[in-house]
Design an enzyme around this catalytic site. Structure first.
Site, PDB file in Angstrom:
ATOM      1  CE1 TYR A  24       5.363   0.658  -6.892  1.00  0.00           C
ATOM      2  CE2 TYR A  24       3.759   2.348  -7.464  1.00  0.00           C
ATOM      3  CZ  TYR A  24       4.971   1.723  -7.689  1.00  0.00           C
ATOM      4  OH  TYR A  24       5.783   2.169  -8.705  1.00  0.00           O
ATOM      5  CG  PHE A  69      -5.426   2.043 -10.064  1.00  0.00           C
ATOM      6  CD1 PHE A  69      -6.670   2.158 -10.670  1.00  0.00           C
ATOM      7  CD2 PHE A  69      -4.670   3.198  -9.892  1.00  0.00           C
ATOM      8  CE1 PHE A  69      -7.153   3.387 -11.101  1.00  0.00           C
ATOM      9  CE2 PHE A  69      -5.143   4.435 -10.318  1.00  0.00           C
ATOM     10  CZ  PHE A  69      -6.395   4.529 -10.918  1.00  0.00           C
ATOM     11  CB  CYS A  70      -2.204  -2.538  -6.232  1.00  0.00           C
ATOM     12  SG  CYS A  70      -0.933  -1.883  -7.338  1.00  0.00           S
ATOM     13  CB  CYS A  79      -1.167   1.198  -5.663  1.00  0.00           C
ATOM     14  SG  CYS A  79      -1.989   1.219  -7.276  1.00  0.00           S
TER      15      CYS A  79
END
Length: 384
Positions: free
Chosen positions: A110, A115-116, A113
């Protein structure tokens, strides 16, 4: 093998040149041209009978010398070509290693996101080429093939699946640093652990995910000073366990900020027109409520901005005034993790407030330049 053959040919040539018959003949003088007599070398056509007769006569009178020169010349040329090819192959291998070993990387993500964003920051900084598959956060059809239903997911060569942002980063960093280790071997050092959380839901965690699996020699190169490894691991975990939980309460702090955030999410994400409309308004309302719950769960202050400011200033204080980055002159994995988390707020009110009310601006701009310029790529190439 080719180099050995070339050297052998050269030795054979030298042995011919050392024979008594070769030393007695005047072949070398003929082959080089009688410079002393004529002052300059004469050009001969290869088709004239005079040239052939002189050459054959020379071979008959001093054949060993001619043959020795031929072997020596051939061996030298062969050795040169072999060394040239070896250097070219070595440079190609180093370039391939510097660019990630020729790995084909596909990141399922995403856009907003955190973490991404951490994984993208790592890949960008190290100059690793990758493709992005934007996942629809509602239907998630793009990852329906995966048992693991979260993002980010990184596929390597369309075969090996890496889950969890910190595992992805640690395993890739180990691969780029170590010699002779495959990603499959490295990934086995980060085993899955399944357990039930407080709500009885199964969760997956990974052992050792903040560790790099390096030899003692490689570890000394990555962490040249005492305490650097522990410091990096501490702040990587801090980014995952604390900093990331400050993002949602801050970007969905008010109804207006929630709408602005979801407007950005819909524009950057993979939504259809109708789906995007509902996602914007229904999602904004839902996340406004969820943000309030997160504030209570993590014991945040009434004004959640203050927790964000405090956390960011704590990070800047840990770097100190004598270092550009926590990693020193170059970012380390903690720098990339914190930068990746904070970056998802760009374009929103929470980001502007953070830049204005904390001391993070100069570090953040340095990190921005480092990732955009792929500075980790040139750094790795210089060490290899």
């Amino acid at each position: 093998m080719a180099a050995a053959c070339a050297r052998t040919v050269s030795k054979v040539g030298l042995s011919f040149l050392e024979t008594p018959a070769a030393r007695r003949s005047g072949t070398v003088s003929y082959l080089l041209g009688n410079v002393g007599t004529h002052g300059s070398r004469r050009s001969y056509g290869t088709g004239g009978p005079g040239f052939r007769s002189k050459l054959f006569s020379s071979v008959r009178s001093g054949g060993g010398r001619v043959l020795g020169c031929a072997f020596l010349l051939g061996g030298g040329l062969g050795l040169y070509q072999t060394m040239k090819l070896s250097v070219q192959q070595h440079l190609a291998e180093e370039e391939k290693k510097a660019s990630g070993g020729g790995l084909k990387l596909t990141l399922y993500q995403y856009k907003t996101c955190p973490f991404c964003s951490k994984v993208r920051a790592f890949l960008d900084y190290h100059g690793l080429p990758y493709e992005i598959v934007e996942v629809n956060p509602v239907m998630r059809q793009e990852i329906k093939w995966s048992v693991y239903r979260k993002v980010p997911i990184l596929m390597v060569d369309s075969e090996l699946q890496l889950n969890d942002s910190s595992v992805i980063i640690s395993s890739l960093k180990t691969f780029l640093t170590s010699e002779g280790k495959s990603l499959t071997q490295i990934l086995s050092c980060y085993p899955e652990m399944k357990s039930l959380n407080d709500k009885g839901k199964e969760v997956t965690e990974y052992n050792n995910k903040y560790w790099l699996m390096l030899s003692e020699a490689d570890n000394g190169v990555v962490y040249p000073q005492k305490g650097m490894q522990k410091e990096e691991m501490k702040w990587r975990q801090w980014a995952d366990d604390w900093l990331v939980h400050l993002i949602s309460p801050n970007v969905y702090r008010t109804t207006g900020e929630s709408l602005a955030s979801f407007d950005y999410i819909v524009r950057e994400g993979k939504f259809g027109a109708v789906e995007g409309f509902f996602a914007k308004y229904v999602g904004a309302a839902a996340m406004f409520v969820i943000a309030k719950r997160l504030k209570s769960r993590h014991n945040l202050q009434e004004d959640v901005r203050q927790d964000l400011y405090k956390a960011v200033n704590e990070w800047v204080a840990a770097i100190g005034k004598s270092r550009k980055f926590m990693g020193g002159d170059q970012p380390n994995l903690a720098d990339l993790a914190v930068f990746g988390v904070l970056r998802v707020m760009e374009g929103l009110q929470a980001f502007d407030d953070m830049m204005e009310n904390t001391k993070v601006k100069f570090w953040y701009k340095r990190m921005e330049r480092a990732t955009l310029n792929h500075e980790g790529l040139s750094q790795r190439a210089s060490k290899q």
